[in-house]
Design a protein around this motif. Structure first.
Motif, short mmCIF file in Angstrom:
data_model
loop_
_atom_site.label_atom_id
_atom_site.label_comp_id
_atom_site.label_asym_id
_atom_site.label_seq_id
_atom_site.Cartn_x
_atom_site.Cartn_y
_atom_site.Cartn_z
N ARG A 1 15.82 -14.02 29.60
CA ARG A 1 15.36 -13.36 30.82
C ARG A 1 14.55 -12.09 30.56
NH1 ARG A 1 17.94 -14.34 36.37
NH2 ARG A 1 18.59 -16.49 36.12
N THR B 1 8.82 -8.83 29.22
CA THR B 1 8.95 -7.76 30.20
C THR B 1 8.27 -6.48 29.70
OG1 THR B 1 11.15 -7.32 29.28
CG2 THR B 1 11.06 -8.58 31.32
N ASN C 1 21.25 -9.18 37.52
CA ASN C 1 20.07 -9.71 36.85
C ASN C 1 20.27 -11.09 36.24
OD1 ASN C 1 18.41 -7.59 37.51
ND2 ASN C 1 18.87 -6.42 35.66
N ASP D 1 18.01 -14.76 41.73
CA ASP D 1 16.70 -15.39 41.65
C ASP D 1 15.78 -14.72 42.65
OD1 ASP D 1 16.93 -17.43 39.68
OD2 ASP D 1 18.33 -18.44 41.02
N ASP E 1 7.73 -10.03 40.77
CA ASP E 1 7.74 -9.98 39.31
C ASP E 1 9.17 -9.76 38.82
OD1 ASP E 1 6.07 -9.47 36.69
OD2 ASP E 1 7.62 -7.92 36.76
N ARG E 2 9.66 -10.69 38.00
CA ARG E 2 11.06 -10.65 37.59
C ARG E 2 11.37 -9.41 36.73
NH1 ARG E 2 15.37 -14.11 37.09
NH2 ARG E 2 14.28 -15.95 37.79
#
Lengths: 110, 233
Positions: free
Chosen positions: B91, B95, B114, B118, B124-125
């Motif tokens: 994940r 980033t 986190n 979802d 933007d994740r």
């Protein structure tokens, strides 16, 4: 302990905490695929860790008369039932906490 | 892009807001009762940002000077972060520079959100996770600093509010349970922790529990992986 010794102690705790957080990323950097066992653990660990965290939250409850064990269990049951019914995270948490706070003030007064 | 991510992140942190303000406040009050200025809880909550360890550190500061044992104790108390990191390897990819802060500030609660949330597809994740961390971090520092300043004014009226954290973990545990038919990992987590708690007591059960969980899950790897593929997941 002098102020300097206190600062060093706090720095040691900061360093230890950061080590536990950075280590997986240092051992398995983004461009290298982690071993399959690690990927597998990454998938199955979270549900297990939340089981651990639930137990962790309850580790100090007491089931003696006037203890907070029974109200905690009732509040957890209420949280679970409401969540199964409405599936609304915030609502479940708020209502469960309200049930707990109400119980320790009315039924299970310490 | 950032504002959108902040707007998506904030609602999910509301339970943490109440929990952290309360627990952080309690921590600040505790530090005050040990004779420390509010500067201590403020800096410790900002720089350590690991709640239970901050309470432990308050004790360490009042006993004899031993930075090495403080370091080792921290590794034990915070070893669960290793689990979090492994779960977040994927994940956190791509980033950018935010990754440093995403790792540095990965507390239990930010991880909870986190790893399971979802955000909508147009959010933007990376920034979403960044703001979850930042907001939770801010709540904790504000609570701890306010508690350190307010000192001995303990708010009896909000006694029991710390149950929000229990409820949060219960709900996330339940969400995992409902997402899959494979309940064995969740059950191992509960059982290993409960057994460890009975055997080792409240102060020493975390490390044996984690060892049991890792061994249990590793032992069942073939079976669990097969089940997963069989279910077409």
């Amino acid at each position: 302990m002098t102020t300097l010794e206190q600062m060093i102690t706090i720095a040691a705790v900061i360093l230890g905490t950061a080590a536990t957080r950075f280590l997986p990323f240092i051992l398995f950097p983004a461009r290298r695929t982690p071993p399959r066992l690690v990927t597998y653990l990454g998938q199955v660990l979270p549900p297990a860790v939340f089981g651990l965290l639930v137990v962790y939250c309850l580790k100090d409850v007491s089931f003696s008369p006037g203890g907070n064990g029974l109200p905690a269990l009732i509040a957890i049951a209420a949280t679970v039932l409401l969540h199964l019914w409405k599936r609304n995270i915030l609502l479940s948490i708020a209502a469960g906490t309200a049930v707990y706070m109400l119980l320790i003030r009315t039924v299970f007064i310490a | 892009m950032k504002l959108k991510a902040l707007k998506a992140a904030f609602p999910l942190t509301i339970p943490i807001l109440t929990g952290f303000l309360f627990l952080g406040f309690a921590y600040g009050v505790y530090m005050d009762s040990q004779g420390f200025s509010f500067i201590y809880p403020m800096l410790m909550s900002l720089l350590i940002f690991a709640g239970s360890m901050e309470f432990v550190t308050a004790n360490l500061l009042t006993v004899s000077f031993s930075p090495l044992s403080a370091f080792l104790l921290t590794l034990l108390v915070n070893a669960r972060h290793l689990f979090y990191g492994i779960s977040m390897l994927e994940r956190y990819k791509n980033t950018g520079k935010k990754k440093w802060y995403l790792i540095y500030g990965m507390c239990d609660e930010s991880f909870s959100i986190n790893v399971s949330a979802d955000p909508p597809a147009d959010v933007d994740r990376g920034w979403f996770m960044f703001f979850v961390n930042l907001l939770n971090h801010a709540y904790w520092v504000i609570g701890a600093t306010a508690g350190g300043i307010a000192g001995n004014l303990i708010p009896f009226e909000i006694q029991g509010l710390d149950f929000v954290l229990t409820a949060l973990f219960v709900v996330i545990f339940l969400d995992y349970w409902l997402k899959t038919k494979q309940h064995l990992p969740a059950l191992i987590g509960l059982a290993a922790s409960a057994v460890s708690l009975l055997l080792f007591g409240a102060d020493g059960f975390m490390v044996p529990a984690m060892v049991l969980i890792v061994f249990g899950l590793t032992a069942l790897r073939t079976r669990l992986s097969a089940e997963k593929e069989g279910a077409g997941a």
